[in-house]
Design a protein around this motif. Structure first.
Motif, PDB file in Angstrom:
ATOM      1  N   SER A  32       4.751   4.039  -5.542  1.00  0.00           N
ATOM      2  CA  SER A  32       3.646   4.984  -5.607  1.00  0.00           C
ATOM      3  C   SER A  32       3.461   5.451  -7.041  1.00  0.00           C
ATOM      4  O   SER A  32       4.387   5.442  -7.837  1.00  0.00           O
ATOM      5  CB  SER A  32       3.925   6.201  -4.713  1.00  0.00           C
ATOM      6  N   ILE A  55      -1.962   9.553  -1.433  1.00  0.00           N
ATOM      7  CA  ILE A  55      -0.859   9.829  -0.505  1.00  0.00           C
ATOM      8  C   ILE A  55      -0.582  11.318  -0.413  1.00  0.00           C
ATOM      9  O   ILE A  55      -0.363  11.864   0.676  1.00  0.00           O
ATOM     10  CB  ILE A  55       0.410   9.090  -0.968  1.00  0.00           C
ATOM     11  N   ARG A  56      -0.604  11.998  -1.562  1.00  0.00           N
ATOM     12  CA  ARG A  56      -0.207  13.409  -1.558  1.00  0.00           C
ATOM     13  C   ARG A  56      -0.785  14.098  -2.782  1.00  0.00           C
ATOM     14  O   ARG A  56      -0.966  13.481  -3.833  1.00  0.00           O
ATOM     15  CB  ARG A  56       1.322  13.510  -1.557  1.00  0.00           C
ATOM     16  N   GLU A  65      -5.336   4.521  -2.141  1.00  0.00           N
ATOM     17  CA  GLU A  65      -5.258   5.640  -1.201  1.00  0.00           C
ATOM     18  C   GLU A  65      -4.456   6.786  -1.807  1.00  0.00           C
ATOM     19  O   GLU A  65      -3.386   6.593  -2.394  1.00  0.00           O
ATOM     20  CB  GLU A  65      -4.574   5.180   0.088  1.00  0.00           C
ATOM     21  N   ARG A 109       9.847   8.950   3.035  1.00  0.00           N
ATOM     22  CA  ARG A 109       8.530   8.583   3.546  1.00  0.00           C
ATOM     23  C   ARG A 109       7.534   8.230   2.443  1.00  0.00           C
ATOM     24  O   ARG A 109       6.378   7.972   2.711  1.00  0.00           O
ATOM     25  CB  ARG A 109       7.979   9.742   4.393  1.00  0.00           C
ATOM     26  N   THR A 110       8.003   8.272   1.180  1.00  0.00           N
ATOM     27  CA  THR A 110       7.081   7.886   0.114  1.00  0.00           C
ATOM     28  C   THR A 110       6.941   6.381   0.072  1.00  0.00           C
ATOM     29  O   THR A 110       7.835   5.647   0.435  1.00  0.00           O
ATOM     30  CB  THR A 110       7.589   8.387  -1.256  1.00  0.00           C
ATOM     31  N   ASN A 111       5.793   5.906  -0.379  1.00  0.00           N
ATOM     32  CA  ASN A 111       5.549   4.464  -0.435  1.00  0.00           C
ATOM     33  C   ASN A 111       6.250   3.841  -1.626  1.00  0.00           C
ATOM     34  O   ASN A 111       6.440   4.479  -2.650  1.00  0.00           O
ATOM     35  CB  ASN A 111       4.042   4.198  -0.542  1.00  0.00           C
ATOM     36  N   TRP A 138      -0.650   8.208  -5.539  1.00  0.00           N
ATOM     37  CA  TRP A 138      -1.506   7.171  -4.978  1.00  0.00           C
ATOM     38  C   TRP A 138      -0.690   5.951  -4.559  1.00  0.00           C
ATOM     39  O   TRP A 138       0.394   5.688  -5.094  1.00  0.00           O
ATOM     40  CB  TRP A 138      -2.513   6.662  -6.014  1.00  0.00           C
ATOM     41  N   ASN A 139      -1.263   5.174  -3.643  1.00  0.00           N
ATOM     42  CA  ASN A 139      -0.831   3.801  -3.430  1.00  0.00           C
ATOM     43  C   ASN A 139      -1.576   2.962  -4.469  1.00  0.00           C
ATOM     44  O   ASN A 139      -2.809   2.882  -4.425  1.00  0.00           O
ATOM     45  CB  ASN A 139      -1.184   3.330  -2.015  1.00  0.00           C
TER      46      ASN A 139
END
Length: 694
Positions: free
Chosen positions: A593, A613-614, A611, A588-590, A605-606
């Protein structure tokens, strides 16, 4: 016509011959060096101390010659003093060895404008390493040398060695790179030319350097050279054997040394692509004996054995189709390509190898330890190996750790080769190369004049780089340990290095607030990014189009490599960003990232939207290092709270806390498979953690 600038720091040295000063660096140009030699172009860099040029000798109808330049620019540096000494001795040896047709002639040796110059005969041809590699590039069916070719090689080269040994000289650095095959052999003269007498030494009853001073090239040099600084004619013959092995197998002895020390010679036959005759096998066996007393003592003895009547068939390698994969000269096969037909001999050799390791290798390392404890020795401090084991209930499996105690040293940067067999670290003594198989230090490279801060290995495991307080970057060949080139341009200390995924671009970050992008193949600077504070960390994304940088002012910046523009600033903390990493798409990580650490937290971050993320929270003090596992969803973080934490990148869950260091954890690195994590700390230890894959 063009004229070449003789400034060793000039990156674009060719000028129009009408120019009085270099258009690139504004240095005065000389049409003729010493009113005799017209410099045409640069052939190579000389380890950061000068260059080698191709030139024309106006006193000899513009006959081509080679000019080596030594340009001392650093006062009081040991490496510089050693380079000057070797440079002068190379000229002396060339002068002493006179007119032998297989040794370059000395034409001139002089000083001009605070530089030393050595002018010698130009040898038109390829060295044997280039020749070996060109066989692969040209898709030649005979990828490595045959037994017949090796016999011809030996009978061509050994008379040269016999000559120099009779003149009282030991070469000390025989390897494929130092043997050139003439493009146009002259009649009955040998077509091989032995070059680079910079390491040679006048033979004495006992040729001994200061205790702990190793000479030669690892893998090609006999144990008495590397361990004791001793060199004899038999030492050169060991190097001839190692060179023959490289040519007949395509496998670099340096790589085998990195994995097995001197144990590989007892089972060299298992690396063959095809069988060799018993007679030739016995000759190579004797050349490669570890103990000098068991080796050939003179080149004449080897020649005598080679010239024995051959009443046996000489095996030729089988035809290899173009579609079959060829193992490069610096790569070791996972399994022997040719199974040894002599089963009994293999068993006996295996027993001998084990015995040698348990006796000879043990006492070899004990000898090194004794030398290093000697205050008069310049050898590096001893490395002791101990084992500990920690169990973490969160992972449900034991995580074993091996500890390398560095005693007097410190490590703040670690890089692991893609094959997980070697690693490089920075050190107060230079760049250290380690075997992850034996857990032993292999070699130390110290051509920097000041402290080294950071190291990195390219994605293919062919090169490594180092940089530090002397403001320069050095690129090294990982397989041979030779320096390839020096990059200069930063005006302050360098603390960050990163290779692009294809290995073609190197990024460097400095206390001069700048990031530079370099073309690894040419050494040219291709871009420069300006920050607001000192650059502390760098990372490329998975496709090499985006670069993340962390700096001492707490900012993480995202740079577009293509447009060379700043895309976004992600963090604006007051705490230094010690490390940044990119995370490829996983669960589920972008995709791409960015991981960054500051204060006692880590954030993801994205990079395109900014954004968050975590957030990873758990350390009680400053987070000083992070690493992302390439093959799993693990993030590792080290801290001044003396712990290492393992996190689930999918969820941010803390999976394990690894304890064992007694000071700030300074550097972390995963291997490519993700099952090994290596950490270093201010407690002067390196720990190798075995990480379960899940």
């Amino acid at each position: 016509m063009t004229i070449c600038c003789l400034n060793p720091d000039c990156s674009h040295s060719l000028n129009d011959d009408l120019n009085k000063v270099c258009v690139n660096c504004n240095t005065a140009l000389f049409p003729l060096l010493r009113n005799r030699f017209r410099v045409i172009r640069v052939l190579s860099q000389e380890g950061g101390f000068g260059k080698t040029y191709l030139a024309q000798d106006s006193d000899k109808l513009n006959e081509q010659c080679v000019i080596k330049q030594l340009a001392p620019r650093i006062e009081g540096n040991w490496a510089l003093k050693k380079a000057v000494e070797l440079f002068e001795k190379e000229a002396q040896r060339l002068q002493e060895l006179g007119e032998h047709p297989q040794i370059p002639k000395l034409i001139a040796y002089f000083e001009q404008d605070s530089c030393l110059y050595l002018v010698q005969q130009f040898i038109d041809g390829q060295n044997l390493l280039e020749e070996l590699e060109s066989r692969r590039e040209n898709d030649t069916w005979l990828r490595c040398y045959s037994e017949t070719e090796i016999r011809e090689f030996l009978l061509n080269l050994l008379p040269v060695l016999q000559f120099i040994h009779e003149c009282g000289v030991v070469h000390r650095d025989i390897k494929p790179q130092n043997i050139i095959r003439r493009s146009s052999p002259k009649d009955l003269l040998g077509d091989l030319v032995l070059i680079d007498f910079g390491s040679s030494k006048q033979l004495q009853p006992k040729l001994k350097l200061k205790a702990g001073t190793s000479i030669g090239s690892h893998g090609y040099s006999a144990i008495e050279q590397i361990r004791d600084g001793l060199a004899y004619p038999a030492s050169d013959l060991f190097s001839v054997g190692a060179t023959s092995f490289h040519l007949i197998t395509g496998i670099s002895p340096f790589q085998l040394w990195a994995e097995h020390g001197y144990g590989w010679m007892s089972s060299w036959e298992k690396y063959l692509n095809y069988p060799v005759s018993d007679e030739f096998g016995n000759i190579l066996d004797k050349l490669l004996k570890k103990e000098i007393e068991q080796r050939y003592q003179s080149a004449a003895e080897v020649i005598a054995d080679l010239e024995q009547p051959q009443n046996y068939p000489v095996f030729l390698p089988p035809l290899i189709s173009a579609s079959e994969q060829f193992i490069p000269p610096t790569e070791i096969p996972a399994k022997p390509i040719y199974p040894n037909l002599k089963k009994l001999k293999s068993v006996l050799m295996a027993i001998a190898a084990i015995t040698m390791f348990l006796t000879g290798e043990f006492w070899y390392w004990k000898t090194r330890e004794a030398q290093r404890s000697n205050p008069d020795s310049i050898a590096q401090p001893n490395v002791q190996l101990s084992k500990t084991e920690e169990t973490n209930q969160s992972l449900g499996q034991a995580i074993a750790a091996q500890t390398l105690n560095l005693n007097y040293d410190s490590v703040s940067s670690i890089a692991i080769a893609p094959d997980s067999k070697t690693m490089v670290t920075n050190s107060i003594f230079g760049v250290k190369l380690w075997s992850l198989v034996t857990k032993q230090e292999i070699s130390v490279f110290n051509d920097h004049s000041l402290k080294i801060n950071v190291v990195a290995i390219d994605p293919y495991g062919t090169k490594f780089v180092s940089a530090g307080d002397d403001k320069i970057i050095k690129i090294w060949n990982l397989a041979t340990g030779q320096e390839i080139r020096t990059l200069s341009g930063h005006t302050s200390e360098i603390h960050a290095l990163a290779f692009s995924p294809d290995g073609k671009i190197l990024a460097s970050g400095s206390d001069d607030n700048s990031i530079k992008l370099w073309n690894v193949s040419t050494g040219e600077e291709i871009a420069r990014f300006e920050g607001r504070d000192r650059i502390s960390s760098l990372a490329f994304d998975s496709v090499g189009k985006i670069l993340a940088s962390g700096s001492s002012d707490g900012r993480i910046k995202i740079w577009d490599i293509v447009t060379q523009k700043l895309l976004r600033t992600l963090s604006n903390s007051s705490s230094k960003v010690y490390s940044v990493n990119f995370v490829e798409k996983s669960g589920r990580t972008n995709n791409n990232s960015v991981i960054g650490s500051y204060n006692n937290i880590i954030r993801m971050w994205n990079p395109l939207t900014g954004e968050i993320i975590r957030t990873f929270r758990g350390h009680s003090r400053l987070v000083t290092s992070t690493a992302v596992s390439p093959r799993s969803n693990l993030l590792a973080s080290g801290s001044s709270d003396q712990t290492i934490k393992l996190w689930n990148l999918h969820t941010g869950e803390l999976l394990a806390t690894l304890r064992g260091h007694s000071a700030t954890v300074e550097s972390l690195a995963f291997n490519r498979e993700g099952n090994i994590l290596i950490s270093s700390a201010q407690d002067r230890t390196i720990k190798i953690w075995q990480i379960p894959i899940f």
